[in-house]
Scaffold this motif. Structure first.
Motif, PDB file in Angstrom:
ATOM      1  N   LEU A 187       0.829  -1.206   0.000  1.00  0.00           N
ATOM      2  CA  LEU A 187       0.000   0.000   0.000  1.00  0.00           C
ATOM      3  C   LEU A 187       0.864   1.257   0.000  1.00  0.00           C
ATOM      4  CD1 LEU A 187      -2.828  -0.938   2.546  1.00  0.00           C
ATOM      5  CD2 LEU A 187      -2.772  -1.252   0.073  1.00  0.00           C
ATOM      6  N   ILE A 188       1.925   1.236   0.804  1.00  0.00           N
ATOM      7  CA  ILE A 188       2.819   2.396   0.863  1.00  0.00           C
ATOM      8  C   ILE A 188       3.468   2.640  -0.496  1.00  0.00           C
ATOM      9  CG2 ILE A 188       5.002   3.224   1.841  1.00  0.00           C
ATOM     10  CD1 ILE A 188       4.168   1.852   4.468  1.00  0.00           C
ATOM     11  N   SER A 189       3.900   1.557  -1.157  1.00  0.00           N
ATOM     12  CA  SER A 189       4.537   1.694  -2.467  1.00  0.00           C
ATOM     13  C   SER A 189       3.580   2.289  -3.494  1.00  0.00           C
ATOM     14  CB  SER A 189       5.031   0.324  -2.942  1.00  0.00           C
ATOM     15  OG  SER A 189       5.571   0.405  -4.244  1.00  0.00           O
ATOM     16  N   VAL A 190       2.347   1.779  -3.518  1.00  0.00           N
ATOM     17  CA  VAL A 190       1.366   2.280  -4.490  1.00  0.00           C
ATOM     18  C   VAL A 190       1.045   3.747  -4.237  1.00  0.00           C
ATOM     19  CG1 VAL A 190      -1.032   2.083  -5.248  1.00  0.00           C
ATOM     20  CG2 VAL A 190       0.354   0.024  -4.955  1.00  0.00           C
ATOM     21  N   GLN A 191       0.798   4.088  -2.979  1.00  0.00           N
ATOM     22  CA  GLN A 191       0.395   5.458  -2.667  1.00  0.00           C
ATOM     23  C   GLN A 191       1.542   6.455  -2.827  1.00  0.00           C
ATOM     24  OE1 GLN A 191      -2.549   6.530  -2.280  1.00  0.00           O
ATOM     25  NE2 GLN A 191      -3.581   4.557  -2.195  1.00  0.00           N
ATOM     26  N   ARG A 199       0.881   7.501   5.452  1.00  0.00           N
ATOM     27  CA  ARG A 199       1.046   7.649   6.897  1.00  0.00           C
ATOM     28  C   ARG A 199       0.194   6.636   7.654  1.00  0.00           C
ATOM     29  NH1 ARG A 199      -1.046  13.048   9.752  1.00  0.00           N
ATOM     30  NH2 ARG A 199      -3.005  12.040   9.128  1.00  0.00           N
ATOM     31  N   GLU A 200      -1.051   6.448   7.225  1.00  0.00           N
ATOM     32  CA  GLU A 200      -1.929   5.498   7.903  1.00  0.00           C
ATOM     33  C   GLU A 200      -1.412   4.070   7.754  1.00  0.00           C
ATOM     34  OE1 GLU A 200      -5.720   6.192   6.198  1.00  0.00           O
ATOM     35  OE2 GLU A 200      -6.076   8.069   7.288  1.00  0.00           O
ATOM     36  N   ALA A 201      -0.933   3.727   6.557  1.00  0.00           N
ATOM     37  CA  ALA A 201      -0.398   2.382   6.346  1.00  0.00           C
ATOM     38  C   ALA A 201       0.849   2.155   7.192  1.00  0.00           C
ATOM     39  CB  ALA A 201      -0.079   2.169   4.865  1.00  0.00           C
ATOM     40  N   SER A 202       1.672   3.197   7.333  1.00  0.00           N
ATOM     41  CA  SER A 202       2.878   3.081   8.158  1.00  0.00           C
ATOM     42  C   SER A 202       2.509   2.843   9.612  1.00  0.00           C
ATOM     43  CB  SER A 202       3.724   4.352   8.037  1.00  0.00           C
ATOM     44  OG  SER A 202       4.111   4.578   6.702  1.00  0.00           O
ATOM     45  N   ARG A 203       1.517   3.575  10.097  1.00  0.00           N
ATOM     46  CA  ARG A 203       1.077   3.389  11.478  1.00  0.00           C
ATOM     47  C   ARG A 203       0.508   1.992  11.689  1.00  0.00           C
ATOM     48  NH1 ARG A 203      -2.092   9.154  12.623  1.00  0.00           N
ATOM     49  NH2 ARG A 203      -0.214  10.432  12.928  1.00  0.00           N
ATOM     50  N   ASP A 204      -0.284   1.532  10.722  1.00  0.00           N
ATOM     51  CA  ASP A 204      -0.854   0.183  10.835  1.00  0.00           C
ATOM     52  C   ASP A 204       0.248  -0.871  10.848  1.00  0.00           C
ATOM     53  OD1 ASP A 204      -3.407   1.186  10.893  1.00  0.00           O
ATOM     54  OD2 ASP A 204      -3.751   0.933   8.736  1.00  0.00           O
ATOM     55  N   GLY A 239      -8.749  -0.360  -0.424  1.00  0.00           N
ATOM     56  CA  GLY A 239      -9.384   0.573  -1.343  1.00  0.00           C
ATOM     57  C   GLY A 239      -8.547   1.803  -1.605  1.00  0.00           C
ATOM     58  N   THR A 240      -7.762   2.226  -0.611  1.00  0.00           N
ATOM     59  CA  THR A 240      -6.914   3.403  -0.817  1.00  0.00           C
ATOM     60  C   THR A 240      -5.809   3.130  -1.827  1.00  0.00           C
ATOM     61  OG1 THR A 240      -5.383   2.846   0.991  1.00  0.00           O
ATOM     62  CG2 THR A 240      -7.339   4.136   1.557  1.00  0.00           C
ATOM     63  N   ALA A 241      -5.522   1.846  -2.083  1.00  0.00           N
ATOM     64  CA  ALA A 241      -4.502   1.484  -3.068  1.00  0.00           C
ATOM     65  C   ALA A 241      -5.100   1.295  -4.456  1.00  0.00           C
ATOM     66  CB  ALA A 241      -3.787   0.208  -2.639  1.00  0.00           C
ATOM     67  N   GLY A 242      -6.398   1.589  -4.598  1.00  0.00           N
ATOM     68  CA  GLY A 242      -7.033   1.501  -5.904  1.00  0.00           C
ATOM     69  C   GLY A 242      -7.733   0.189  -6.183  1.00  0.00           C
ATOM     70  N   LEU A 243      -7.856  -0.675  -5.168  1.00  0.00           N
ATOM     71  CA  LEU A 243      -8.539  -1.954  -5.351  1.00  0.00           C
ATOM     72  C   LEU A 243      -9.780  -1.974  -4.462  1.00  0.00           C
ATOM     73  CD1 LEU A 243      -8.316  -4.776  -6.759  1.00  0.00           C
ATOM     74  CD2 LEU A 243      -7.287  -5.588  -4.623  1.00  0.00           C
ATOM     75  N   HIS A 281       0.097  -7.536  -8.399  1.00  0.00           N
ATOM     76  CA  HIS A 281       0.274  -8.279  -9.644  1.00  0.00           C
ATOM     77  C   HIS A 281      -0.870  -8.174 -10.647  1.00  0.00           C
ATOM     78  CE1 HIS A 281       3.680  -9.944  -7.603  1.00  0.00           C
ATOM     79  NE2 HIS A 281       2.951 -10.590  -6.718  1.00  0.00           N
ATOM     80  N   SER A 282      -1.985  -7.549 -10.268  1.00  0.00           N
ATOM     81  CA  SER A 282      -3.142  -7.532 -11.156  1.00  0.00           C
ATOM     82  C   SER A 282      -3.466  -6.114 -11.611  1.00  0.00           C
ATOM     83  CB  SER A 282      -4.360  -8.129 -10.439  1.00  0.00           C
ATOM     84  OG  SER A 282      -5.522  -7.988 -11.228  1.00  0.00           O
ATOM     85  N   THR A 283      -4.084  -6.031 -12.785  1.00  0.00           N
ATOM     86  CA  THR A 283      -4.551  -4.739 -13.288  1.00  0.00           C
ATOM     87  C   THR A 283      -5.976  -4.445 -12.825  1.00  0.00           C
ATOM     88  OG1 THR A 283      -5.374  -5.788 -15.317  1.00  0.00           O
ATOM     89  CG2 THR A 283      -3.108  -4.942 -15.345  1.00  0.00           C
ATOM     90  N   ALA A 284      -6.543  -5.318 -12.007  1.00  0.00           N
ATOM     91  CA  ALA A 284      -7.937  -5.173 -11.582  1.00  0.00           C
ATOM     92  C   ALA A 284      -8.119  -3.951 -10.688  1.00  0.00           C
ATOM     93  CB  ALA A 284      -8.397  -6.424 -10.844  1.00  0.00           C
ATOM     94  N   SER A 285      -9.318  -3.391 -10.745  1.00  0.00           N
ATOM     95  CA  SER A 285      -9.676  -2.278  -9.863  1.00  0.00           C
ATOM     96  C   SER A 285     -10.663  -2.724  -8.791  1.00  0.00           C
ATOM     97  CB  SER A 285     -10.290  -1.133 -10.679  1.00  0.00           C
ATOM     98  OG  SER A 285     -11.466  -1.576 -11.349  1.00  0.00           O
TER      99      SER A 285
END
Length: 243
Positions: A66-70, A91-96, A127-131, A165-169
């Motif tokens: 998630l951090i990489s995508v965002q 920031r939220e993903a880092s805290r989690d 969802g924040t990562a686009g999925l 690994h997927s192009t899915a949304s």
């Protein structure tokens, strides 16, 4: 008299030999018991290392994805609001990640582990990562804690793989009771990203399979006819407290 004395001497010799044999046998039994205890301790330590390794992989893999995508989105957007939203998600993903890491590293204190009740938060983060996750979860499920943890981690890793690994949304998650077991299915309709190696048995797929097997269950993962990828797990519920 000499005959009697000879018999006495031979009797004492036999007693001495028998005592020595008993002592040797006792030593062998003690050595065997010690070896068995050492082997059992090694087995338990190995199982614990594998369990912790799976936990670390699942926790770090999901959050770092998630951090990489965002962070990538923040770097490439020209919209300040979009960049701010992406950085807030980082920031939220880092805290989690830090919170879950502390939980994993505190296993000796028997911390509370995530279960089915924590899935909505997982879906929101994904969802924040686009999925976008569409979930169908049978109501009133109450599996044992170890089954809930395995189900949560399998869903988490399957969604992480979809993000990577997927192009899915979107992805579909279905959790229900089926014939005395908890059925967990995660599917997405996307094409694999170029060079993703999604179908290879990497640490993620292997870890999910090990989780299912540790409960006496099974896991299957592979492409969906036409397009997409699906992970299906079956986790037995033959434990006290399940319903």
């Amino acid at each position: 008299l000499p005959v009697v004395l000879g018999e006495v001497a031979r009797g004492r010799a036999r007693q001495t030999e028998q005592a020595e044999e008993r002592a040797a046998l006792a030593e062998e039994r003690a050595a065997l018991a010690e070896a068995v205890q050492e082997a059992e301790a090694l087995r338990r330590a190995t199982e614990e290392r594998l369990r912790i390794a799976r936990e670390l992989h699942d926790v770090l893999g999901h959050q770092l994805s998630l951090i990489s995508v965002q962070s990538g989105a923040a770097l490439h957007t020209r919209e300040p609001d979009a960049a701010f939203a992406a950085l807030r998600a980082v920031r939220e993903a880092s805290r989690d990640a830090l919170r879950e890491m502390r939980s994993v590293l505190g296993v000796l204190r028997e911390p509370e582990q995530p279960g089915l009740g924590a899935l909505p938060e997982l879906f929101e983060r994904t969802g924040t990562a686009g999925l976008t996750v569409h979930a169908t979860i049978e109501p009133d499920l109450s599996p044992p804690p170890d089954v809930q943890l395995a189900a949560y981690r399998i869903v988490q890793e399957a969604l992480t793989n979809a993000v990577r690994h997927s192009t899915a949304s979107r992805a579909d998650v279905v959790i229900r009771r089926s014939g005395g077991a908890l059925s967990v299915t995660v599917a997405d309709p996307g094409e694999p990203r170029a060079g993703s190696g999604r179908e290879t048995a990497g640490n993620g797929l292997r870890g999910m399979a090990e989780r299912a097997a540790s409960l006496g269950g099974a896991l299957e993962a592979g492409p969906i006819p036409g397009s997409g990828f699906q992970v299906s797990a079956r986790l037995p519920l033959d434990r006290k407290g399940s319903r």
